[in-house]
Design a protein around this motif. Structure first.
Motif, PDB file in Angstrom:
ATOM      1  N   GLY A  88       0.795  -1.222   0.000  1.00 56.71           N
ATOM      2  CA  GLY A  88       0.000   0.000   0.000  1.00 56.71           C
ATOM      3  C   GLY A  88       0.825   1.267   0.000  1.00 56.71           C
ATOM      4  N   ASP A  89       1.986   1.252   0.675  1.00 58.63           N
ATOM      5  CA  ASP A  89       2.733   2.511   0.783  1.00 58.63           C
ATOM      6  C   ASP A  89       3.536   2.794  -0.486  1.00 58.63           C
ATOM      7  OD1 ASP A  89       5.919   1.720   1.935  1.00 58.63           O
ATOM      8  OD2 ASP A  89       4.324   0.233   1.599  1.00 58.63           O
ATOM      9  N   GLU A  90       3.775   4.065  -0.745  1.00 55.80           N
ATOM     10  CA  GLU A  90       4.372   4.524  -1.998  1.00 55.80           C
ATOM     11  C   GLU A  90       5.769   3.943  -2.223  1.00 55.80           C
ATOM     12  OE1 GLU A  90       4.618   6.422  -5.609  1.00 55.80           O
ATOM     13  OE2 GLU A  90       2.902   5.987  -4.330  1.00 55.80           O
ATOM     14  N   ILE A  91       6.594   3.939  -1.146  1.00 52.55           N
ATOM     15  CA  ILE A  91       7.988   3.500  -1.317  1.00 52.55           C
ATOM     16  C   ILE A  91       8.041   2.005  -1.601  1.00 52.55           C
ATOM     17  CG2 ILE A  91      10.235   3.293  -0.179  1.00 52.55           C
ATOM     18  CD1 ILE A  91       9.396   5.810   1.458  1.00 52.55           C
ATOM     19  N   GLY A  92       7.306   1.241  -0.800  1.00 51.32           N
ATOM     20  CA  GLY A  92       7.261  -0.203  -0.999  1.00 51.32           C
ATOM     21  C   GLY A  92       6.709  -0.544  -2.374  1.00 51.32           C
ATOM     22  N   ARG A  93       5.743   0.237  -2.777  1.00 56.28           N
ATOM     23  CA  ARG A  93       5.116   0.052  -4.074  1.00 56.28           C
ATOM     24  C   ARG A  93       6.128   0.191  -5.193  1.00 56.28           C
ATOM     25  NH1 ARG A  93      -0.279   0.470  -5.005  1.00 56.28           N
ATOM     26  NH2 ARG A  93      -0.784   0.961  -7.166  1.00 56.28           N
ATOM     27  N   ARG A  94       6.934   1.263  -5.097  1.00 53.98           N
ATOM     28  CA  ARG A  94       7.926   1.505  -6.142  1.00 53.98           C
ATOM     29  C   ARG A  94       8.988   0.423  -6.154  1.00 53.98           C
ATOM     30  NH1 ARG A  94       9.517   7.767  -5.886  1.00 53.98           N
ATOM     31  NH2 ARG A  94       7.371   8.494  -6.032  1.00 53.98           N
ATOM     32  N   ARG A  95       9.404   0.008  -4.942  1.00 52.58           N
ATOM     33  CA  ARG A  95      10.470  -0.997  -4.881  1.00 52.58           C
ATOM     34  C   ARG A  95       9.968  -2.311  -5.504  1.00 52.58           C
ATOM     35  NH1 ARG A  95      11.209  -2.698   0.295  1.00 52.58           N
ATOM     36  NH2 ARG A  95      11.747  -0.618   0.974  1.00 52.58           N
ATOM     37  N   ARG A  96       8.744  -2.694  -5.138  1.00 50.65           N
ATOM     38  CA  ARG A  96       8.183  -3.958  -5.647  1.00 50.65           C
ATOM     39  C   ARG A  96       7.997  -3.886  -7.165  1.00 50.65           C
ATOM     40  NH1 ARG A  96       8.496  -8.769  -6.001  1.00 50.65           N
ATOM     41  NH2 ARG A  96       6.636 -10.020  -6.374  1.00 50.65           N
ATOM     42  N   THR A  97       7.572  -2.710  -7.668  1.00 51.61           N
ATOM     43  CA  THR A  97       7.398  -2.542  -9.113  1.00 51.61           C
ATOM     44  C   THR A  97       8.725  -2.752  -9.832  1.00 51.61           C
ATOM     45  OG1 THR A  97       5.628  -0.945  -8.718  1.00 51.61           O
ATOM     46  CG2 THR A  97       6.612  -0.946 -10.906  1.00 51.61           C
ATOM     47  N   THR A  98       9.780  -2.136  -9.268  1.00 43.93           N
ATOM     48  CA  THR A  98      11.103  -2.279  -9.878  1.00 43.93           C
ATOM     49  C   THR A  98      11.548  -3.741  -9.878  1.00 43.93           C
ATOM     50  OG1 THR A  98      11.585  -0.127  -8.929  1.00 43.93           O
ATOM     51  CG2 THR A  98      13.433  -1.334  -9.869  1.00 43.93           C
ATOM     52  N   GLU A  99      11.307  -4.422  -8.752  1.00 40.86           N
ATOM     53  CA  GLU A  99      11.672  -5.844  -8.665  1.00 40.86           C
ATOM     54  C   GLU A  99      10.938  -6.671  -9.714  1.00 40.86           C
ATOM     55  OE1 GLU A  99      12.244  -5.962  -3.813  1.00 40.86           O
ATOM     56  OE2 GLU A  99      10.755  -7.275  -4.775  1.00 40.86           O
ATOM     57  N   LEU A 100       9.629  -6.449  -9.766  1.00 40.93           N
ATOM     58  CA  LEU A 100       8.812  -7.209 -10.713  1.00 40.93           C
ATOM     59  C   LEU A 100       9.258  -6.953 -12.143  1.00 40.93           C
ATOM     60  CD1 LEU A 100       5.111  -6.977  -9.480  1.00 40.93           C
ATOM     61  CD2 LEU A 100       6.377  -9.042 -10.042  1.00 40.93           C
ATOM     62  N   ARG A 101       9.531  -5.662 -12.441  1.00 40.98           N
ATOM     63  CA  ARG A 101       9.940  -5.304 -13.791  1.00 40.98           C
ATOM     64  C   ARG A 101      11.228  -6.031 -14.163  1.00 40.98           C
ATOM     65  NH1 ARG A 101      11.260   0.156 -13.459  1.00 40.98           N
ATOM     66  NH2 ARG A 101       9.152   0.899 -13.905  1.00 40.98           N
ATOM     67  N   ALA A 102      12.196  -6.013 -13.201  1.00 44.88           N
ATOM     68  CA  ALA A 102      13.481  -6.673 -13.459  1.00 44.88           C
ATOM     69  C   ALA A 102      13.281  -8.171 -13.674  1.00 44.88           C
ATOM     70  CB  ALA A 102      14.426  -6.423 -12.290  1.00 44.88           C
ATOM     71  N   LEU A 103      12.434  -8.761 -12.835  1.00 44.31           N
ATOM     72  CA  LEU A 103      12.171 -10.195 -12.931  1.00 44.31           C
ATOM     73  C   LEU A 103      11.535 -10.545 -14.277  1.00 44.31           C
ATOM     74  CD1 LEU A 103      11.986 -12.976 -11.639  1.00 44.31           C
ATOM     75  CD2 LEU A 103       9.844 -12.290 -10.571  1.00 44.31           C
ATOM     76  N   LEU A 104      10.551  -9.752 -14.661  1.00 47.89           N
ATOM     77  CA  LEU A 104       9.853 -10.033 -15.923  1.00 47.89           C
ATOM     78  C   LEU A 104      10.782  -9.833 -17.113  1.00 47.89           C
ATOM     79  CD1 LEU A 104       6.397  -8.472 -15.060  1.00 47.89           C
ATOM     80  CD2 LEU A 104       6.870 -10.875 -15.572  1.00 47.89           C
ATOM     81  N   HIS A 105      11.595  -8.781 -17.039  1.00 46.91           N
ATOM     82  CA  HIS A 105      12.554  -8.561 -18.129  1.00 46.91           C
ATOM     83  C   HIS A 105      13.495  -9.744 -18.261  1.00 46.91           C
ATOM     84  CE1 HIS A 105      12.142  -3.913 -18.526  1.00 46.91           C
ATOM     85  NE2 HIS A 105      11.244  -4.569 -19.213  1.00 46.91           N
ATOM     86  N   ARG A 106      13.948 -10.276 -17.106  1.00 44.05           N
ATOM     87  CA  ARG A 106      14.845 -11.418 -17.169  1.00 44.05           C
ATOM     88  C   ARG A 106      14.129 -12.625 -17.792  1.00 44.05           C
ATOM     89  NH1 ARG A 106      15.810 -12.780 -11.989  1.00 44.05           N
ATOM     90  NH2 ARG A 106      16.143 -10.583 -11.554  1.00 44.05           N
ATOM     91  N   LEU A 107      12.889 -12.826 -17.378  1.00 42.25           N
ATOM     92  CA  LEU A 107      12.117 -13.946 -17.925  1.00 42.25           C
ATOM     93  C   LEU A 107      11.905 -13.802 -19.435  1.00 42.25           C
ATOM     94  CD1 LEU A 107       9.461 -14.294 -15.130  1.00 42.25           C
ATOM     95  CD2 LEU A 107      10.954 -16.135 -15.936  1.00 42.25           C
ATOM     96  N   LEU A 108      11.820 -12.572 -19.873  1.00 43.78           N
ATOM     97  CA  LEU A 108      11.592 -12.336 -21.297  1.00 43.78           C
ATOM     98  C   LEU A 108      12.899 -12.286 -22.084  1.00 43.78           C
ATOM     99  CD1 LEU A 108       8.816  -9.637 -20.922  1.00 43.78           C
ATOM    100  CD2 LEU A 108       8.536 -11.887 -21.952  1.00 43.78           C
TER     101      LEU A 108
END
Lengths: 288, 256
Positions: B212-232
């Motif tokens: 819910g919080d903005e900072i955690g949100r951004r960190r998780r988004t960055t993690e997910l993006r990196a993970l998905l990019h690696r998968l792709l």
């Protein structure tokens, strides 16, 4: 777009206008333009008008022997005379009826065959080949058989005109049908159109431009076929009037017949084009 | 047909599809819950369009087997708006829907095109046309909304507006959504769950669990993006390089 505050644009615009005067943008617009521009209202009349002028000048200066081709004003005076006698309008009515009836039958047959042959595989196998064969046989070659089968009455005349007329409609409609965008077919499937709805909302409107092109050719060929039919064995009609005049060497009456054919051809083509503009108003094309 | 059955909205079992030219699916299983927003990522040729076309039931040219259960009402949005150029906007929205002209007007108003009912499609911008396509899908009140890279052809600004619009509409109408995209950020932004398709099989199935919080949100988004990019198979050099699609991406490499 309203989400962006107007103040953002303000200073940028001012900076541009305060700079030294730019060349008018129109200069570039003209250079870039590839389309022919906005059409004038009666622009199609320019060509025929020029021909008429040329003809008048040749006749007035005596370069054109009236025995070979009478001057245009003779056509008008003779036409007025023929109308006063009642011959012109009577013959014209007969001719117009023949051409229109033949056209109506021919167009109906052409569209029906195109739909069957374009929308069903078996129909395509059966009809398309037959139509292509028919195309190879000139209409003049059909006349003896037509007379043998149908006699020399109106049925034969209308049938012959219909036979000449259906092909352009068929070929253009059929082509347009086969060119229907597969993406539109997919769309029709995803929104679950019934066969009838698919025909009505996708096939028919999508085929209309091709059909109208065919119709323009067909209208012209209906008048051509009419000339052939009426000069062979008729007792009425413009063609009959011309044949009769030829026997008495009345070049002025022959000329009137010619002018009437020209006007009919030109007028009906203009009518179809008007129809085209009206029905295809959704299109954005070069030659609007 | 699963009329009356509430769960799941979509069920796919052992789905196999093959084409002579296009991608294949090799025994794919997939469940989508009612109202769930699923994004489907994958390189070109991974089979994501094949899956979508199978669910839209427009893959007549494909060979295959398997089971698909779909809700009674589904709608599809294509990459191009796919409006019929000879029909006015309102008639396009109501294509295949009997009567209900008021429903069509409402749907147009919902996508911000009130008053444009009588316009021809060519009079609209690309974004507006895609909004008409959205209205055409909504008016059917679909339980499943299929979207094949619906914003791929739009400019970046219009795409941002469309993301917001789609989120709002999905919130209101709550259909299950399967969105095919090549945009990792779009997938994270919109979806509840992101699938990665690889060679006709699911290579990953990740819930988008943003705190819910903005900072955690951004960190998780960055993690997910990196993970998905690696998968792709994309090297995640900068967060803006998310446009990449396909294995042939060679940054600064030789291109023949």
């Amino acid at each position: 777009m309203n989400a962006y505050p107007e103040g953002l644009h303000g200073p940028i615009v001012h900076a541009a206008t305060s700079a030294q005067p730019l060349r008018p943008a129109r200069h570039f617009a003209l250079k870039q333009r590839l389309s022919p521009g906005k059409p004038a209202r009666f622009g199609v009349l320019l060509g025929p008008g020029l021909l008429l002028l040329y003809w008048s000048v040749l006749s007035a200066t005596g370069w054109l022997d009236p025995r070979i081709l009478p001057p245009p004003w003779t056509a008008i005076t003779t036409a007025i005379e023929l109308i006063r006698e009642g011959r012109l309008q009577d013959n014209l009515a007969v001719s117009a009826w023949r051409a229109m009836t033949g056209l109506a039958f021919g167009v109906a047959i052409g569209v029906t065959l195109a739909l069957i042959s374009g929308l069903s595989l078996l129909g395509g196998y059966v009809i398309d080949g037959l139509v292509q064969i028919k195309r190879g046989v000139p209409i003049l070659a059909l006349i003896p058989f037509m007379i043998l089968w149908l006699g020399i009455g109106e049925t034969m005349k209308v049938t012959l005109i219909a036979t000449a007329v259906f092909f352009p409609v068929y070929i253009n409609t059929h082509n347009a049908l086969r060119a229907i965008d597969i993406r539109h077919v997919e769309l029709a499937e995803t929104v679950r159109l019934s066969r009838w709805q698919f025909l009505r909302y996708v096939v028919i409107p999508g085929t209309l431009p091709g059909f109208l092109t065919g119709l323009r050719f067909s209208v012209t060929s209906s008048w051509l076929a009419l000339v052939v039919v009426e000069q062979l064995n008729a007792t009425s009609g413009i063609g009959y009037m011309v044949t009769l005049a030829r026997n008495y060497a009345q070049t002025d009456v022959m000329l009137v017949g010619l002018v009437v054919y020209a006007l009919l051809g030109f007028g009906s083509d203009a009518a179809v084009r008007q129809l085209e503009r009206h029905l295809l108003s959704w299109r954005r094309t070069l030659g609007r | 047909m699963s009329a009356g059955v509430d769960f799941p909205a979509v069920q796919v079992r052992r789905l196999v599809r093959s084409f002579t030219v296009r991608g294949v699916l090799g025994g794919l299983d997939l469940d989508i819950a009612p109202g769930e927003f699923v994004a489907l990522l994958g390189r070109s040729g991974s089979g994501k369009s094949t899956l979508l076309r199978a669910l839209a039931e427009i893959d007549h040219e494909a060979e295959g087997s398997g089971e698909i259960r779909l809700p009674e009402r589904s709608a599809m949005i294509f990459q191009d708006a796919r409006l019929l150029p000879w029909m006015r906007v309102l008639d396009n929205v109501l294509l295949g829907v009997r009567g209900q002209r008021d429903r069509g007007r409402e749907a147009l108003a919902e996508v911000g095109l009130a008053g444009r009912e009588r316009a021809w499609p060519h009079e609209l911008s690309g974004g507006e046309q895609q909004r008409v396509a959205l209205a055409r899908a909504l008016v059917r009140e679909p339980k499943l909304l299929l979207a094949d890279e619906p914003f791929g052809a739009l400019d970046a600004l219009t795409r941002i507006q469309m993301h917001a619009l789609l989120r709002r509409l999905v919130m209101v109408h709550a259909p299950a959504v399967l969105l095919v995209t090549h945009d990792v950020d779009e997938a994270i932004l919109l979806a509840d769950r992101v699938l990665v398709l690889e060679g006709g099989r699911l290579a990953a199935d990740l819930p988008v669990d943003l705190p819910g919080d903005e900072i955690g949100r951004r960190r998780r988004t960055t993690e997910l993006r990196a993970l998905l990019h690696r998968l792709l198979g994309v090297e995640d050099s900068s967060p803006d390089d998310h446009e990449a699609d396909g294995p042939g991406l060679a940054l600064g490499g030789q291109n023949g």
